[in-house]
Motif scaffolding. Structure first.
Motif, PDB file in Angstrom:
ATOM      1  N   VAL A 250       0.707  -1.079  -0.205  1.00 35.89           N
ATOM      2  CA  VAL A 250       0.184  -0.075  -0.079  1.00 35.89           C
ATOM      3  C   VAL A 250       0.635   1.048  -0.393  1.00 35.89           C
ATOM      4  O   VAL A 250       0.592   2.080  -0.669  1.00 35.89           O
ATOM      5  N   ASP A 251       1.903   1.565   1.081  1.00 33.27           N
ATOM      6  CA  ASP A 251       2.680   2.440   0.855  1.00 33.27           C
ATOM      7  C   ASP A 251       3.501   2.437  -0.772  1.00 33.27           C
ATOM      8  O   ASP A 251       3.496   3.571  -1.312  1.00 33.27           O
ATOM      9  N   ARG A 252       3.325   1.445  -2.322  1.00 34.13           N
ATOM     10  CA  ARG A 252       4.254   2.076  -2.943  1.00 34.13           C
ATOM     11  C   ARG A 252       2.841   1.895  -4.084  1.00 34.13           C
ATOM     12  O   ARG A 252       3.682   1.769  -4.580  1.00 34.13           O
ATOM     13  N   GLY A 253       1.738   1.714  -3.300  1.00 30.61           N
ATOM     14  CA  GLY A 253       0.844   2.169  -4.603  1.00 30.61           C
ATOM     15  C   GLY A 253      -0.220   1.798  -4.657  1.00 30.61           C
ATOM     16  O   GLY A 253      -1.218   1.702  -5.683  1.00 30.61           O
ATOM     17  N   THR A 296      -4.985  -0.856   6.341  1.00 36.92           N
ATOM     18  CA  THR A 296      -3.837   0.522   5.585  1.00 36.92           C
ATOM     19  C   THR A 296      -4.201   0.721   4.401  1.00 36.92           C
ATOM     20  O   THR A 296      -4.658   0.081   3.270  1.00 36.92           O
ATOM     21  N   ASN A 298      -5.143   3.427   0.918  1.00 40.17           N
ATOM     22  CA  ASN A 298      -3.943   5.066   0.636  1.00 40.17           C
ATOM     23  C   ASN A 298      -4.862   5.584  -0.320  1.00 40.17           C
ATOM     24  O   ASN A 298      -5.288   5.170  -1.777  1.00 40.17           O
ATOM     25  N   ALA A 301      -3.696   6.929  -3.806  1.00 38.57           N
ATOM     26  CA  ALA A 301      -3.218   5.445  -5.117  1.00 38.57           C
ATOM     27  C   ALA A 301      -4.876   4.953  -5.550  1.00 38.57           C
ATOM     28  O   ALA A 301      -5.295   5.401  -6.975  1.00 38.57           O
ATOM     29  N   THR A 314     -11.745   4.608   5.555  1.00 38.75           N
ATOM     30  CA  THR A 314     -10.682   5.439   6.008  1.00 38.75           C
ATOM     31  C   THR A 314     -10.717   5.894   7.574  1.00 38.75           C
ATOM     32  O   THR A 314      -9.491   5.429   8.065  1.00 38.75           O
ATOM     33  N   LYS A 319      -3.653   2.636   9.427  1.00 39.83           N
ATOM     34  CA  LYS A 319      -2.559   3.589   8.497  1.00 39.83           C
ATOM     35  C   LYS A 319      -2.994   4.342   7.181  1.00 39.83           C
ATOM     36  O   LYS A 319      -3.729   3.339   6.657  1.00 39.83           O
ATOM     37  N   VAL A 320      -3.183   5.381   7.556  1.00 42.53           N
ATOM     38  CA  VAL A 320      -3.591   6.288   5.910  1.00 42.53           C
ATOM     39  C   VAL A 320      -2.564   6.314   5.287  1.00 42.53           C
ATOM     40  O   VAL A 320      -1.933   7.473   5.753  1.00 42.53           O
ATOM     41  N   VAL A 321      -2.117   5.749   4.388  1.00 45.07           N
ATOM     42  CA  VAL A 321      -1.025   6.596   3.589  1.00 45.07           C
ATOM     43  C   VAL A 321      -1.213   8.067   2.975  1.00 45.07           C
ATOM     44  O   VAL A 321      -2.314   8.529   1.558  1.00 45.07           O
ATOM     45  N   GLU A 322       0.097   9.168   3.409  1.00 42.06           N
ATOM     46  CA  GLU A 322      -0.516  10.511   2.585  1.00 42.06           C
ATOM     47  C   GLU A 322       0.305  10.528   1.573  1.00 42.06           C
ATOM     48  O   GLU A 322       1.233   9.801   1.467  1.00 42.06           O
TER      49      GLU A 322
END
Length: 322
Positions: A250-253, A296, A298, A301, A314, A319-322
């Motif tokens: 998720v951090d990656r997209g 998590t 994003n 994305a 959300t 965790k919510v990726v900004e």
């Protein structure tokens, strides 16, 4: 324990080898090999957590523990070579991160206990006969994914979704297990599963483009996760969201994931390794799972892939990726 009654876990992907030398309570030294199939944040977290778990149980790096890290980067011949080298070494234990590593070590290493971790289904992988009663040599921690939560997440992200596309490696037993589970669960969510198999990461883009689907789903497939950006590129172009099973993706997209806490999985692994180094037989330690699952999301994305995440989803996220 029956798989259906176990807490499901989610992860996978890299091969790093770590040789650990530790002093036991009587002053003698033992060597532990730790193997990880490729470099990937989730697998790195398992490795780091394993060292934390060892430290918490009396094996401290820089004191009575030294670590020698090597990385075959997913190359099977290199992994086989390392496992064969370990077969003639004097090891106190082997820690095998992911199914391919565990299988290679189980085939080659006969003179040391093997503790697997990040393995989806150790029975179908041929590592143990049953979850409750492992072999005299092998036990460990499973990362079997919460497929029910993950497919329910598909409908939360895209309520009108009907078809889920899965790209996976035909050579990874862990991936086939997850695809089979997804197919069993899909009907409960009103979904159909379509698949495309690959032999290596260079085939991801073509496989993804071949699937006529509403959503992509990425299991703990080492090959796909290692080349995830190719799938993300297709998903953004086609405006189809990706649901993954590890938070790092998720951090990656990717858009969202119900995932295991891989650091905690590693800590569990280290604690199990320490027990075995202190004399506990692997056959007395049932295969473990972890119940720590995190959501998590994003939103950025999601926008790129043509969907908008609800406020409720959300707010539910860890965790919510900004």
């Amino acid at each position: 324990m029956n798989i259906s009654r176990r807490t499901l876990l989610g992860a996978s992907a890299a091969t790093v080898l770590v040789t650990v030398t530790a002093c036991s309570s009587d002053g003698t030294k033992t060597t532990v090999g730790i193997a990880q199939i490729v470099t990937h944040p989730s697998l790195d977290a398992i490795r780091e957590g394993t060292l934390e778990g060892l430290k918490a149980n009396g094996y401290t790096e820089g004191d009575n523990l030294t670590v020698d890290v090597q990385n075959p980067q997913g190359d099977q011949s290199t992994l086989t070579s390392i496992a064969n080298t370990w077969a003639s070494a004097k090891l106190g234990a082997v820690v095998a991160i992911t199914t391919p590593v565990a299988q290679a070590c189980a085939q080659a290493v006969k003179n040391a206990p093997i503790i697997f971790t990040g393995v989806t289904d150790p029975v179908k992988a041929g590592l143990v006969t049953t979850w409750d009663k492992p072999t005299d040599q092998i036990t460990g921690i499973s990362d079997l994914n919460p497929i029910d939560k993950q497919l329910a997440l598909v409908k939360q992200v895209k309520p009108d979704a009907k078809v889920v596309g899965i790209v996976y490696s035909s050579s990874e037993a862990n991936s086939q297990v997850q695809v089979d589970m997804a197919k069993e669960q899909a009907g409960k969510e009103g979904l159909t599963i379509k698949t495309a198999t690959i032999a290596n990461s260079s085939e991801i883009q073509q496989a993804a483009e071949s699937l006529d689907c509403d959503v992509y789903f990425v299991p703990t497939d080492n090959t796909v996760v290692s080349g995830l950006e190719a799938l993300i590129q297709v998903a953004e172009k086609k405006k189809r969201p990706i649901i993954s099973v590890d938070a790092d993706s998720v951090d990656r997209g990717t858009v969202a994931a119900y995932a295991l806490d891989y650091k905690q999985m590693g800590i569990q692994t280290g604690a199990m390794v320490a027990k075995i180094l202190k004399g506990t037989k692997p056959s007395t330690l049932p295969v473990e799972t972890t119940d720590q699952i995190i959501l998590t999301v994003n939103p950025g994305a999601a926008t790129k892939m043509g969907v908008t995440l609800s406020d409720a989803l959300t707010k539910q996220a860890t965790k919510v990726v900004e």
